[in-house]
Design a protein around this motif. Structure first.
Motif, PDB file in Angstrom:
ATOM      1  N   ASP A 154       0.804  -1.226   0.000  1.00  0.00           N
ATOM      2  CA  ASP A 154       0.000   0.000   0.000  1.00  0.00           C
ATOM      3  C   ASP A 154       0.836   1.274   0.000  1.00  0.00           C
ATOM      4  O   ASP A 154       0.309   2.363   0.211  1.00  0.00           O
ATOM      5  N   GLN A 190      -1.286  17.274   9.534  1.00  0.00           N
ATOM      6  CA  GLN A 190      -1.725  15.886   9.652  1.00  0.00           C
ATOM      7  C   GLN A 190      -3.249  15.788   9.577  1.00  0.00           C
ATOM      8  O   GLN A 190      -3.803  14.929   8.897  1.00  0.00           O
ATOM      9  N   SER A 194      -3.420  -0.005   4.478  1.00  0.00           N
ATOM     10  CA  SER A 194      -3.595   1.338   5.020  1.00  0.00           C
ATOM     11  C   SER A 194      -3.568   2.376   3.905  1.00  0.00           C
ATOM     12  O   SER A 194      -3.192   2.074   2.779  1.00  0.00           O
ATOM     13  N   THR A 195      -3.939   3.573   4.254  1.00  0.00           N
ATOM     14  CA  THR A 195      -3.805   4.689   3.318  1.00  0.00           C
ATOM     15  C   THR A 195      -2.550   5.468   3.691  1.00  0.00           C
ATOM     16  O   THR A 195      -2.479   6.034   4.779  1.00  0.00           O
ATOM     17  N   PRO A 196      -1.532   5.464   2.833  1.00  0.00           N
ATOM     18  CA  PRO A 196      -0.311   6.191   3.181  1.00  0.00           C
ATOM     19  C   PRO A 196      -0.568   7.688   3.230  1.00  0.00           C
ATOM     20  O   PRO A 196      -1.436   8.197   2.526  1.00  0.00           O
ATOM     21  N   GLU A 197       0.188   8.342   4.073  1.00  0.00           N
ATOM     22  CA  GLU A 197       0.105   9.803   4.078  1.00  0.00           C
ATOM     23  C   GLU A 197       0.765  10.301   2.810  1.00  0.00           C
ATOM     24  O   GLU A 197       1.650   9.672   2.247  1.00  0.00           O
ATOM     25  N   ILE A 201       7.814   5.005   5.180  1.00  0.00           N
ATOM     26  CA  ILE A 201       7.788   6.200   6.037  1.00  0.00           C
ATOM     27  C   ILE A 201       6.389   6.819   6.055  1.00  0.00           C
ATOM     28  O   ILE A 201       5.942   7.369   7.048  1.00  0.00           O
ATOM     29  N   ASP A 202       5.723   6.725   4.926  1.00  0.00           N
ATOM     30  CA  ASP A 202       4.405   7.331   4.783  1.00  0.00           C
ATOM     31  C   ASP A 202       3.280   6.482   5.365  1.00  0.00           C
ATOM     32  O   ASP A 202       2.163   6.973   5.537  1.00  0.00           O
ATOM     33  N   LEU A 203       3.549   5.236   5.629  1.00  0.00           N
ATOM     34  CA  LEU A 203       2.493   4.394   6.212  1.00  0.00           C
ATOM     35  C   LEU A 203       2.176   4.871   7.627  1.00  0.00           C
ATOM     36  O   LEU A 203       3.093   5.166   8.400  1.00  0.00           O
ATOM     37  N   PRO A 204       0.916   4.887   7.982  1.00  0.00           N
ATOM     38  CA  PRO A 204       0.570   5.355   9.335  1.00  0.00           C
ATOM     39  C   PRO A 204       1.172   4.489  10.432  1.00  0.00           C
ATOM     40  O   PRO A 204       1.290   4.931  11.564  1.00  0.00           O
ATOM     41  N   GLU A 205       1.582   3.272  10.109  1.00  0.00           N
ATOM     42  CA  GLU A 205       2.145   2.373  11.124  1.00  0.00           C
ATOM     43  C   GLU A 205       3.629   2.648  11.388  1.00  0.00           C
ATOM     44  O   GLU A 205       4.192   2.076  12.334  1.00  0.00           O
ATOM     45  N   TRP A 265       1.702  14.028   1.932  1.00  0.00           N
ATOM     46  CA  TRP A 265       1.643  15.475   2.175  1.00  0.00           C
ATOM     47  C   TRP A 265       2.098  16.298   0.974  1.00  0.00           C
ATOM     48  O   TRP A 265       1.897  17.507   0.939  1.00  0.00           O
ATOM     49  N   GLN A 306       7.097   7.315  -1.553  1.00  0.00           N
ATOM     50  CA  GLN A 306       7.930   7.633  -0.382  1.00  0.00           C
ATOM     51  C   GLN A 306       8.216   6.397   0.481  1.00  0.00           C
ATOM     52  O   GLN A 306       9.003   6.454   1.424  1.00  0.00           O
TER      53      GLN A 306
END
Lengths: 418, 418, 418, 418
Positions: B265, B411, B378-381, B272-276, B383, B269
């Motif tokens: 997912d 965020q 998950s939905t990666p961040e 690092i971008d995964l919420p976990e 930004w 990036q």
């Protein structure tokens, strides 16, 4: 907030530490202290390359002492107050079961284990506990005398090495656990007894409450459960034990040392029955935040000896110690390398990671498995094979081709009826 | 079957080992050997209590050398042929970023790291590689001269300590990676270059193929990717690099050192971008069986330097080495404690576990997460913040309250538009 | 194989049908016949555009009789032996609850419902059942006299229209169900009583066994459960009811009409508490193959009146009828358009779909959700609000802004403590 | 808010309706109106008991006209402006494929279909569209002349019955779609062309952009995709078609009629390849809230003919119409039984359900599958069999035992290589 609590309590804690320099496990528990246990050795050292999955025996104490010592140190650093000797399954009948041939006797392995645990314990605020666990002999229907002799042999090493207390742990049958406690009691040290059962009770259907009463009557001063189930399930089982003891008008201290795996789909046999055991349990590993919840819940229930078993890595124990820092008045040494609730992420180079440096974020994260083609629960195997069944008899010889053929047929049959 | 192959090849292998006692990385790769890399230090040592998540710096080489040494040994035992110095993020600008104050200079940390790596490498068949990685200075738009000076300072330690080769790894921008390679080339050692990119390319959108060509032209003899993505994604990216190099009529060796986390997912990036990231990645950890598939795929693609990065524990590297044992003609030392494809489960006391002692079982297991209330992806961040943006500028001072307030707003905004 | 059974039994079945042309529900059950119920009207008609989710009332019998008639026909065609009048929640106190203003009285709606059910029943082998269900008046703590008057008013329509039997269904409290049975018994028709409870019992904690005994003592000849839980849970609850009745030395017939949604995550309040109720239940819908398992299990437990409730579409009922075709000696009319166990896929143009035309394939399929970012289980709401609590009092006026503000606060609070 | 918009626009809308009483599909689209399509007949009627899965043919227009009429009415009530004749797969070569023997000719079925569609269309604001789709003859490599003759035969019925426009839909190969358009153009009615392809293009690898250009050049005034993929995927494919048409300097209107199933795991063949097709797709069904997102996205992309295909029930179409009510200035008739964004839940008896009567709640719900032992994604079959392959040749005779044996072997082989 936590910091100030820790600091305020720190002065008196230091005094207390001085005052109780010689306190044993019972003095600590009687005084209401929280005792942090260590984590799991066999699984951690299997991943590090020093334990063989299958026999799961601890000969690494002799062959690779530096690896065992290092793991002890990590748990100490994480906040553990108990160094359990790495003597799991280290009875002679187990060491030579099913074709495993080692160059070392149980006594050699266990002596080395004591030396390592004592060496590291002396580096910090920890006690040493010598342990025995269930035996192939019991499973193979050997007599009480025979089984007790096995426990006695192990205990004698612990007494000789002068450990601080003894633990009979990882018992699936309360009868064998009672035998173990009865033997350990003769050593003159405090005795803890911990079964690997869940709320459904032991493999013969004896409830947690009844198991608890029988263990206390056998002489155990600390009782509880370890291994086989996830933290919340184990806490629930200990809660049932406690209720049983109190209902019987007895007294005890309570301990819990669960798996670091989520096991909502287990039956009474625990994680052994999960199809992922032992080589595909990764997705079930608890996060440090899960451990905060576990430690809090265990504390609420009245358990004061709180540790871990299979799957617990040092950072899991550290999380337990951090959660209970306000109650204990002290942070574990290892927290020098850990921002409470992720606060050290403020030092990350990426702004969106800095935004995660707070409790609310981590308390609410719902971690994805990254495995969309896998389910979230499994169907545990349930062969209905219990002590006394021919398939559970053990022997020195390697598992034969005939036996393997038989179990593969059983497996196929079990799967089709699932 | 595997056993016989290993045995047959073993004699000639021993000879070979004698014959190539002084072979460096290029000699091995030129001869078509498979070189096994080591696993990830920062994540493993964070869990063991010696690295702080957030800054992720390697001062443990000075403060806790026994912990670093032990991890090197475990990877060596697992089959690794390369001991990378534990010098990640150990440039002075990173060591003092955002308020971290350490008592040690980068040079001190890096020297200690070299000593540890060399000590352990000498215990087996391994080379020592000194490494540099991306810098806060580049992210903060410092000049080429300034950034190159940072790489030079680190390299000088490696040359002084006489490591076997150099690696420029974990670069998000090919431009900075080129600068690093240009500096490392002046050291007179073989140079490898590894970017933390996936099939979408670097943070400025430069494709893997183009990155590859530029790195080779800058002088790297070995190129590839590490970190940020799961094994299959990294292998795919290296495959694209290889195609680019071949299309350009150039030549190189290839390396891959991916995450030990499933990351289907991710966006460009990476994890690092995964919420976990970084404290709830547990459910994504690869099993050893996943590693067999990875090693095979990497080999098929033509990659010959195959290792791991964040999340790789020693047993993951051992699985890579076991999968490629037929090609390498040798099993890793750590396999003495591991039954190939679970075969040692034949020694388990429970018949249904003995039934799992075979390849077909483990190749087909679909491990459950044990977390039915969590999703599988998950939905990666995202930004949209890249180099040059004010939020990516670094500084010595601790992150201010104002900055924290700002990132929390970012965020919230990012989440609502997800 | 099935076909031959059906055929063989068909002749005698035809004779039987002749012989039992006037058989009522009790004659059928006494003779050991399997009686197939119909499916759920409110949810099916909501999706078709004729029922408003929220009030869930059946005024469509008057406003859109063709839609109601068509659904009756589809269930008849699917094999249903019972046409329940579409009179759910059709008591006057419910019809005008919380600001709903309809142009029709309960009597008008219910008369129309009887006409439609009778019309379609006469087209096949089906009985007509008139039903009453729980009332806002009981929830609002009205007296026994007041509540019984409501049931009486509804019953009088059914007696006037001469339905075949009566059902008191969808009761959360056994007390109200008893009142309903007591009233219905005065009508001189057979009476069935079905509660919307699971294994935990009614909303006041009365166990399924005790509920069952009380309903039988109140005069119900057929008892069971409907709605609120998935098929296997409902069958389990009826099994507990049956055990209770038998233990009490009483006799009854048993019925089950569950949801067509998987609800393993429900608490005692059933699917109402799931966050997906009522507009996001789609992923939980049972397949036809799930229905085969349900029908078989219900039959094994000794239930002989087997139907469905919310979520059951005609094809679900057809699957129940197909599974029990060997026992019933007859296939439902609708099976002319359905290959048993997918056999008609042999006529598909694509070869890989033709390969799915068999029982083994469909019995073992594990259907994916196609929603990797969603979990597999939810956390049910659990406000702890039961009959007597102010928030459960009903009124004619629309829900006020003040009330809405209050419930939103309650929701927020409940969520944070989940 | 929506209500006031609707009301304000209503007066002018009424006028508009008067003014455009005779507007056809092109006049509406040219004027910028949003045209709502209907939903899927074969799947909906299969569940209701009137279509046989496997052949999927529409003989119900003759055998059960009341069922077909009712479904038309439900879609009209849900807001549909187009009544497609229920003539899917109703070419004579398909009707008698693989052993299906019906008593009715294609012409009979299609005439009945036209009568039903026209009858219901006249009850509201809807046009009638006659349709043709791909043929077994094309799959069996029959000539252009033969295939075109099949389309012509069907079209003649539509012209005789004077439908409003024609649709060539559900084509996997652009070549056959072009042939269909070329034939339909001779009818003198507006022609729409819709392929069942995703972003990867047709079964021969022709891109959506190229398919689009070829269809426009063949004479289609409206182009798009239907079936085989979920809404967002279909919208994406139409977006690519639109870009292709615009790049070629051509002009067209755009339509989309996707599945109501989530299919993120599909390959180019669409949901036919999913192991759940066609009998275990339930967990993938979209909620009404998913439909809001779909309608909005389709509108944003510039698509103005927005409807549904397999899996679309009336409430799905209603959700599309409700989402676009502000743009259309009108709410669908069926919304009299639906509170926008769940607002009618204010009338529910339970306070926690009343708390769900708002948009924010439903927009953010993440519906659980209730199936923790199932995955969230599947592995689609991928036999690599395309037009021309012997396994895709069709015939009048039933699939032989030999053929079945062969496909089962293929299935086993495909599975083991997955």
């Amino acid at each position: 907030m936590i910091h100030s609590i820790v600091w305020l309590k720190h002065e008196c804690t230091v005094q207390t530490v001085e005052g109780r320099r010689n306190w044993g496990i019972l003095e600590r528990l009687n005084a209401g202290e929280v005792v942090i246990g260590d984590g799991g050795f066999v699984i951690a050292l299997e991943k590090r390359g020093y334990v063989k999955a299958g026999p799961w025996t601890p000969e690494a104490t002799v062959t690779h002492p530096e690896a065992v010592r290092q793991l002890h140190r990590e748990f100490l650093r994480a906040g553990a107050n108990v160094m359990q000797t790495f003597t799991f399954y280290s009875s002679d009948d187990k060491l030579e079961n099913r074709g495993q041939s080692l160059k070392y006797t149980g006594a050699q392995i266990n002596e080395a284990a004591c030396d390592l645990a004592k060496e590291v314990a002396s580096e910090g605020d920890a006690l040493v506990a010598g342990g025995v666990c269930q035996t192939p002999s019991y499973l193979s229907c050997k007599s009480e005398t025979e089984v007790k002799a096995i426990f006695k042999k192990q205990m004698e090493v612990y007494i000789k090495k002068n450990v601080d207390f003894l633990i009979a742990e990882y018992f699936e049958h309360v009868e064998e656990a009672e035998w173990a406690v009865q033997v350990l009691k003769t050593g003159g040290k405090p005795v803890a007894a911990s079964m690997c059962i869940g709320p459904e009770g032991d493999m013969h259907g004896v409830s947690p409450a009844e198991c608890a009463v029988r263990l206390v009557k056998a002489g155990a001063q600390i009782i509880g459960v370890n291994c086989h189930f996830d933290p919340m399930t184990c806490v629930q089982a200990v809660k049932m034990m406690k209720a049983g003891v109190e209902k019987a008008g007895l007294k005890a201290h309570y301990m819990v040392q669960p798996l670091a795996y989520h096991t909502p789909d287990c039956n009474c046999q625990g994680f052994i029955d999960l199809p992922e055991f032992p080589f595909a349990l990764e997705p079930r590993i608890l996060t440090r935040w899960d451990m905060h919840k576990y430690a809090r819940e265990a504390y609420k229930v009245g358990i004061r000896f709180i540790g871990g078993c299979c799957g617990f890595e040092p950072y899991h124990i550290r999380a337990v110690a951090e959660e209970l820092a306000p109650e204990r008045g002290i942070m574990p040494p290892g927290s020098e390398k850990h921002g409470m609730w992720g606060s050290a992420l403020e030092m990350h180079t990426k702004p969106w990671v800095r935004a995660r440096s707070r409790r609310e974020y981590w308390e609410n994260v719902m971690p994805a498995s990254g495995r969309p083609k896998c389910p979230s629960l499994s169907t545990p195997e349930c062969w209905g094979v219990t002590k006394g069944h021919a398939d559970l008899l053990q022997h020195k010889e390697a598992t034969s081709t005939q036996e393997m053929k038989h179990v593969l047929e059983m497996q196929k049959k079990a799967k089709s009826s699932a």
